[in-house]
Design a protein around this motif. Structure first.
Motif, PDB file in Angstrom:
ATOM      1  N   ARG A  68       0.825  -1.201   0.000  1.00  0.00           N
ATOM      2  CA  ARG A  68       0.000   0.000   0.000  1.00  0.00           C
ATOM      3  C   ARG A  68       0.865   1.260   0.000  1.00  0.00           C
ATOM      4  N   ARG A  69       0.433   2.240  -0.756  1.00  0.00           N
ATOM      5  CA  ARG A  69       1.163   3.504  -0.787  1.00  0.00           C
ATOM      6  C   ARG A  69       0.923   4.255   0.523  1.00  0.00           C
ATOM      7  N   LYS A  70       2.002   4.645   1.173  1.00  0.00           N
ATOM      8  CA  LYS A  70       1.891   5.398   2.417  1.00  0.00           C
ATOM      9  C   LYS A  70       1.416   6.811   2.113  1.00  0.00           C
ATOM     10  N   GLN A  71       0.461   7.264   2.910  1.00  0.00           N
ATOM     11  CA  GLN A  71      -0.094   8.604   2.728  1.00  0.00           C
ATOM     12  C   GLN A  71       0.084   9.422   4.007  1.00  0.00           C
ATOM     13  N   TYR A  72       0.440  10.692   3.837  1.00  0.00           N
ATOM     14  CA  TYR A  72       0.689  11.578   4.976  1.00  0.00           C
ATOM     15  C   TYR A  72       0.053  12.937   4.693  1.00  0.00           C
ATOM     16  N   PHE A  73      -0.823  13.368   5.606  1.00  0.00           N
ATOM     17  CA  PHE A  73      -1.477  14.669   5.458  1.00  0.00           C
ATOM     18  C   PHE A  73      -1.296  15.480   6.745  1.00  0.00           C
ATOM     19  N   ILE A  74      -1.162  16.785   6.589  1.00  0.00           N
ATOM     20  CA  ILE A  74      -1.229  17.702   7.726  1.00  0.00           C
ATOM     21  C   ILE A  74      -2.563  18.427   7.610  1.00  0.00           C
ATOM     22  N   LEU A  75      -3.307  18.493   8.720  1.00  0.00           N
ATOM     23  CA  LEU A  75      -4.653  19.080   8.708  1.00  0.00           C
ATOM     24  C   LEU A  75      -4.803  20.036   9.875  1.00  0.00           C
ATOM     25  N   ASN A  76      -5.492  21.130   9.631  1.00  0.00           N
ATOM     26  CA  ASN A  76      -5.798  22.100  10.682  1.00  0.00           C
ATOM     27  C   ASN A  76      -7.199  21.787  11.200  1.00  0.00           C
ATOM     28  N   LYS A  77      -7.265  21.046  12.308  1.00  0.00           N
ATOM     29  CA  LYS A  77      -8.553  20.615  12.853  1.00  0.00           C
ATOM     30  C   LYS A  77      -9.341  21.798  13.414  1.00  0.00           C
ATOM     31  N   THR A 121      -2.675   9.712   8.517  1.00  0.00           N
ATOM     32  CA  THR A 121      -1.811   8.813   7.759  1.00  0.00           C
ATOM     33  C   THR A 121      -2.335   7.384   7.810  1.00  0.00           C
ATOM     34  N   ASN A 122      -1.691   6.490   7.052  1.00  0.00           N
ATOM     35  CA  ASN A 122      -1.924   5.051   7.169  1.00  0.00           C
ATOM     36  C   ASN A 122      -0.634   4.338   7.549  1.00  0.00           C
ATOM     37  N   ASP A 123       0.353   5.122   8.020  1.00  0.00           N
ATOM     38  CA  ASP A 123       1.658   4.586   8.425  1.00  0.00           C
ATOM     39  C   ASP A 123       1.658   4.345   9.932  1.00  0.00           C
ATOM     40  N   GLY A 124       1.422   3.088  10.317  1.00  0.00           N
ATOM     41  CA  GLY A 124       1.343   2.755  11.734  1.00  0.00           C
ATOM     42  C   GLY A 124       2.657   2.920  12.466  1.00  0.00           C
ATOM     43  N   GLU A 125       3.771   2.657  11.788  1.00  0.00           N
ATOM     44  CA  GLU A 125       5.085   2.786  12.417  1.00  0.00           C
ATOM     45  C   GLU A 125       5.385   4.233  12.788  1.00  0.00           C
ATOM     46  N   LEU A 126       5.122   5.150  11.853  1.00  0.00           N
ATOM     47  CA  LEU A 126       5.351   6.566  12.146  1.00  0.00           C
ATOM     48  C   LEU A 126       4.407   7.047  13.240  1.00  0.00           C
ATOM     49  N   THR A 233       5.455  16.608   2.345  1.00  0.00           N
ATOM     50  CA  THR A 233       6.490  16.336   1.356  1.00  0.00           C
ATOM     51  C   THR A 233       7.378  15.194   1.871  1.00  0.00           C
ATOM     52  N   PRO A 234       8.077  14.479   0.981  1.00  0.00           N
ATOM     53  CA  PRO A 234       9.002  13.422   1.423  1.00  0.00           C
ATOM     54  C   PRO A 234      10.039  13.927   2.424  1.00  0.00           C
ATOM     55  N   SER A 235      10.512  15.153   2.238  1.00  0.00           N
ATOM     56  CA  SER A 235      11.509  15.701   3.166  1.00  0.00           C
ATOM     57  C   SER A 235      10.906  15.940   4.555  1.00  0.00           C
TER      58      SER A 235
END
Length: 325
Positions: A68-77, A121-126, A233-235
């Motif tokens: 699965r492609r890892k997805q990462y978002f920043i959100l202002n709740k 995200t869907n990255d459990g490790e992070l 971003t990846p960085s």
């Protein structure tokens, strides 16, 4: 060969299967032990085998798994939105604000009345690296409170207070701006208990009017509007991983135990020394045992039986004397 990979995408086989949606980690361990998994054409039954899903062919029951492609978002709740993935009341959730074709979850929950930065995200490790107390990831909040906290009150927040579940303290607490009837504080936490900031400030007599998280580690909220999001971003993802690894290497902050304290009470006074209890061990005097000369002390029940016999004998002798008269 399975187990020989050492790239950055390498992971244990059962974890790779779980992240591919095959099942829970425990279920994937069972599948491996049943001999249903092949890596590069070889059956693998040993738990703990390390594989690289980007370079190796992994199949379950003959079907190749898709990483699965890892997805990462920043959100202002925004205020009024809940962080949980499951809400029985049907309220708007953070994950409802992000388009998703896979299961996503939040990192670093905020209560319903709070706002600000939250990672989806869907990255459990992070997620584990950023949320678990042992990593000690710093989270910064801007908090508007009623009234004007004194320097001693700010110091108390930083020194720590006791709650029913334990001792809590802020990494730092400083006055950011003064307003007419309120003040804005900047508070940094290394671990987060339920409504921790609100409860700490209530201890020193200041109600929270507004609470906003502005950063998690090196990641800043910036100019993201309320209710909006963007992909990391990846960085930025790399910086988050490097930061959590560095914090873990330093060692998580030591937590003090609350001991046996009554819920909702606090006897903590900054700068005041408390009486120390005498330690157990060589410095403590032991009670001397009585020397009975090797004779065993009779049991209490036996002593009572002896007393009962004496009483019966006395009664019998009195009756005999009465008859003789």
């Amino acid at each position: 060969m399975p187990g020989s990979s050492s790239s950055s995408s390498s992971a244990r086989l059962h974890k790779v299967l779980a992240e591919a949606g095959i099942g829970s980690r425990r279920k994937c361990e069972e599948i491996i032990q049943e001999g249903r998994v092949e890596v590069d054409g070889e059956f693998v039954t040993e738990l703990g085998t390390v594989v690289d899903p980007e370079k190796q062919k992994i199949t379950v029951d003959g079907q190749r798994i898709r990483a699965r492609r890892k997805q990462y978002f920043i959100l202002n709740k925004p205020v009024g939105v809940v962080s949980t993935n499951f809400d029985q009341e049907g309220r708007t959730r953070v994950v409802d604000l992000v388009p998703q074709d896979e299961r996503l979850f939040t990192i670093g929950r905020l209560d319903r009345q709070s706002e600000g930065l939250i990672i989806v995200t869907n990255d459990g490790e992070l997620a584990n690296q950023l949320a678990h107390p042992r990593y000690g990831v710093a989270k910064t909040y801007h908090v508007e409170v009623a009234g004007m906290p004194s320097p001693d009150e700010l110091k108390m927040i930083q020194s720590g207070v006791y709650f029913a579940e334990g001792f809590v303290q802020a990494e730092s607490c400083k006055l950011k701006r003064k307003l007419k009837k309120s003040a804005i504080l900047e508070i940094v936490l290394r671990e987060g208990k339920n409504r921790e900031i609100r409860r700490m400030l209530a201890k020193v007599g200041h109600k929270v009017l507004k609470l906003k998280r502005v950063s998690i580690g090196p990641l800043k909220l910036g100019e993201v509007p309320a209710g909006a999001f963007r992909e990391l971003t990846p960085s930025e993802v790399k910086a988050l991983r490097a930061y959590s690894d560095a914090e873990r290497a330093k060692g998580a902050p030591k937590r003090k135990s609350a001991g046996r304290r009554t819920a909702g009470t606090s006897n903590f006074v900054p700068g005041k020394k408390t009486a120390k209890k005498k330690p157990f061990g060589p410095g403590r005097k032991k009670k001397k045992k009585r020397n009975t000369g090797g004779q065993k002390t009779p049991l209490v029940s036996e002593a009572r039986r002896g007393q009962g016999r004496i009483v019966k004998q006395k009664k019998a002798s009195r009756k005999k004397q009465t008859r003789q008269k």
